[in-house]
Design a protein around this motif. Sequence first.
Motif, short mmCIF file in Angstrom:
data_model
loop_
_atom_site.label_atom_id
_atom_site.label_comp_id
_atom_site.label_asym_id
_atom_site.label_seq_id
_atom_site.Cartn_x
_atom_site.Cartn_y
_atom_site.Cartn_z
N VAL A 131 -21.18 7.66 -1.17
CA VAL A 131 -20.11 8.43 -1.80
C VAL A 131 -19.14 7.45 -2.46
N VAL A 132 -18.44 7.94 -3.48
CA VAL A 132 -17.52 7.09 -4.23
C VAL A 132 -16.11 7.63 -4.04
N GLN A 133 -15.22 6.78 -3.49
CA GLN A 133 -13.83 7.17 -3.25
C GLN A 133 -12.94 6.64 -4.36
N VAL A 134 -11.82 7.34 -4.60
CA VAL A 134 -10.89 6.95 -5.65
C VAL A 134 -9.57 6.54 -5.01
N ARG A 179 -9.05 2.80 -8.71
CA ARG A 179 -10.25 2.01 -8.44
C ARG A 179 -11.25 2.83 -7.64
N LEU A 180 -12.52 2.76 -8.04
CA LEU A 180 -13.59 3.49 -7.37
C LEU A 180 -14.29 2.56 -6.38
N THR A 181 -14.36 3.00 -5.13
CA THR A 181 -14.99 2.20 -4.08
C THR A 181 -16.16 2.97 -3.47
N PRO A 182 -17.37 2.43 -3.57
CA PRO A 182 -18.52 3.11 -2.97
C PRO A 182 -18.59 2.87 -1.47
N VAL A 183 -18.91 3.91 -0.71
CA VAL A 183 -19.03 3.81 0.74
C VAL A 183 -20.39 4.38 1.13
N VAL A 224 -15.10 6.71 -16.46
CA VAL A 224 -14.98 5.53 -15.60
C VAL A 224 -15.16 4.29 -16.46
N GLU A 225 -14.25 3.34 -16.32
CA GLU A 225 -14.34 2.08 -17.05
C GLU A 225 -14.65 0.95 -16.10
N ARG A 226 -15.48 0.01 -16.54
CA ARG A 226 -15.82 -1.16 -15.73
C ARG A 226 -14.92 -2.33 -16.11
N ASP A 227 -14.52 -3.08 -15.09
CA ASP A 227 -13.76 -4.32 -15.27
C ASP A 227 -14.45 -5.38 -14.44
N GLY A 228 -15.45 -6.02 -15.03
CA GLY A 228 -16.27 -6.96 -14.27
C GLY A 228 -17.06 -6.19 -13.22
N PRO A 229 -16.98 -6.60 -11.95
CA PRO A 229 -17.72 -5.90 -10.90
C PRO A 229 -17.03 -4.61 -10.44
N LEU A 230 -15.79 -4.36 -10.92
CA LEU A 230 -15.01 -3.22 -10.46
C LEU A 230 -15.13 -2.05 -11.42
N ALA A 231 -14.76 -0.86 -10.93
CA ALA A 231 -14.78 0.34 -11.76
C ALA A 231 -13.51 1.13 -11.51
N TYR A 232 -12.99 1.77 -12.59
CA TYR A 232 -11.73 2.50 -12.49
C TYR A 232 -11.84 3.86 -13.17
N CYS A 233 -11.17 4.84 -12.54
CA CYS A 233 -11.00 6.15 -13.16
C CYS A 233 -9.89 6.05 -14.20
N THR A 234 -10.12 6.62 -15.39
CA THR A 234 -9.11 6.55 -16.45
C THR A 234 -8.15 7.74 -16.42
N GLY A 235 -8.28 8.59 -15.39
CA GLY A 235 -7.44 9.79 -15.33
C GLY A 235 -5.99 9.51 -15.01
N GLY A 236 -5.69 8.31 -14.49
CA GLY A 236 -4.31 7.96 -14.19
C GLY A 236 -3.66 8.92 -13.21
N LEU A 237 -2.37 9.16 -13.38
CA LEU A 237 -1.62 10.02 -12.46
C LEU A 237 -2.01 11.48 -12.59
N GLY A 238 -2.89 11.80 -13.54
CA GLY A 238 -3.39 13.15 -13.64
C GLY A 238 -4.57 13.41 -12.72
N CYS A 239 -5.12 12.36 -12.13
CA CYS A 239 -6.24 12.49 -11.20
C CYS A 239 -5.70 12.87 -9.83
N PRO A 240 -6.13 14.00 -9.25
CA PRO A 240 -5.59 14.43 -7.95
C PRO A 240 -5.69 13.36 -6.87
N ALA A 241 -6.79 12.61 -6.83
CA ALA A 241 -6.94 11.58 -5.80
C ALA A 241 -5.87 10.51 -5.97
N GLN A 242 -5.60 10.15 -7.22
CA GLN A 242 -4.58 9.13 -7.47
C GLN A 242 -3.18 9.69 -7.21
#
Length: 705
Positions: free
Chosen positions: A361-364, A369-373, A445-463
């Motif tokens: 699963v992928v957490q935000v 930042r997206l973190t796979p678990v 989702v945007e990649r930054d090297g090995p990392l990945a980020y949601c571009t939804g910003g403060l509009g993303c409920p998880a964020q």
Amino acid sequence: MPTDSTLSEWSNPYLFDPPTEFEPVESLSREAAEAQADELREAIREHDYRYYVKSDPLIGDRVYDRLFERLVELEEAFDLDRTDSPTAQVGGEPVDELETVEHTAPMLSIDQSGEAAAVREFDERTARRLREAGFDPVEIGYVCEPKFDGISLEVVYEDGQLVRAATRGDGRSGDDVTAQARRIRSIPGRLRSDSPDFLAVRGEVVMPKDGFREYNRERVERGEEPFANPRNATAGTIRQLDPGVVAERPLDCYFYDIMVLEDEAIDRPQTHGHERDALDEWGLKTDDEAEQVDDIEGAIEYRNALGERRESLNYEIDGVVIKVDNTAAWEALGSTARSIRWAFAYKFPARTEVTRITDIVVQVGRTGRLTPVALLEPVQVGGVTVSRATLHNPGEIESLGVDVGDEVRVLRAGDVIPYIDEVVEKHADGTFEFPDRCPVCDSAVERDGPLAYCTGGLGCPAQQVRAIEHYVSRGGLDIEGFGPERIEQLREAGLLESLPDLYRLDRDSIAELEGLGKTSADNLVSEIEAAREPPLADFLTALSIPDVGSSTAENLARSFGTLEAIADADEAALAEVDDVGPIVAEKIATFFENPENEAVIEELLALGVEPQSVETDTGSDELDGLTFVFTGSLSAPRSDAQALVERHGANATGSVSGNTDYLVIGENPGQRKRDDAESEDVAILDEDAFSAFLAEHGIEWPPEE
């Protein structure tokens, strides 16, 4: 320092129920200020000992903070010497590199094994050598201690004052980390009463599990890689070239050996048990888990019992150390070129198991930042049932080549989410395909090297949830009363879905919630009202901008002055700010360009939130290349004078050197700085001369009210 038996008789007014209201420093004479500062230092050292060593505080955190702030205020206003002050533990000038220093005595290693048979062989060898040296091994027991999984240090005191600290290194010499050690609160800068003339002790620096969890959480929220375990975090911290970084991180230190003791009136304790008692009396933190046992079977039982309680300890251990309880016998037993003969480490089994991945699963996180678990078939690892393990980031997934169904080796390092070390047997056809859309808000989702980020910003409920938690936290605007449970309660009631909703909360709605009433509602609303005009830097920090902590936020505020200017700045302008650079500049610009973030900020401003603008750095160079040092009380705060000359291109430092151009003296100046200026042939200006000097360069001092 008082002993426990005399504490109640101590006359220091800042020990029990201390006052927190003080006279203005301007009304004090230098003599009165020095006397008050001495009492504050003495009391704060005692409070530090009670809190960091004994875990038995005498006062609350806020009262302590006020005493500490008052001491800083006095030291700055009267330029008082801080060499031996508790305030020296919270900052410090960065060093260029860690120098190598020789130890006062070799820091040798300890033979070790995880097998009981090897422990019994150690006992037999020791008994034989003791008999050969004229000792009766039956009369000498053992002391058993936890084997800390941290960084070993030698700490040296002369006349009770900390003078040096060094890492173990190769056992003969190590890195000089004195400046770093001074920032660890459980390492006293001054020993308590009746300490030896010269003392070298060995201790272990660790990061407690609870502090490690919080520290790793903050790293993840900043978009940084978490440390794999507390030991890595400790090692990375103690070797920081900036001591201020060490002061901000949750390090602790336990002492367990006397390396060298020199004093005509104090003999070295004859047993290790008494040695530990002496360390405790001198104010050096020891661990309560140590036990004296009669024989090696008692030591084995101790190790097994401690292993069962291992997970409940707030620090990482990887075994126990068994020591002969007679210091004269230590000398007789001696050592090899590599290790001592009077101690042995009985290790715990490695905490690693093999299991199968059932899902990924992928957490935000708060910063997007997206973190796979990995979800696992439950397995016992080190006595704890593990059913999930972090995969860190998409880069880690690609490196491991892991997917659902694969058998993997799970490691559990510290009281944190375990992680996957390797794929033991491949069952899936390929590698887990990381999502290109946010699993929560479906933004790209945007990649930054090995990392990945949601571009939804403060509009993303998880964020949003995590952003609210950060916004009200101490690292944000420090709005009291809004812990995670209260936030969840407000969310469940439909009262708090986004940051702007904080400023829509009203007393009546809050008072209707379970466990709350009018008084609690009034307090919460009052706290919110107090946060409507935050300092600009605090507001920036609270917004959860990736890689923008308090220091970067302060630099941004000083450089641009207003929120609008920062939001409108392009990457090139942002990159010129201290502590930013092109990578962070891109993240800041992206944050403010995000329509969702922009909408949230506009809504906050419409609800009456007014981040306070600050006077900006002008980038002027009228004083370019000059270096100033200030001492004594000026007609305006010295910090204002320092900031003024820095805004016009000069440097402001804390001590006089051959590179100093001017020493500016106010009332009650420090004599040491004046002496240094005279010896270095540095020009000395009183405040009138300083004002005239600035006027010649078109700069006004003192500033207008």
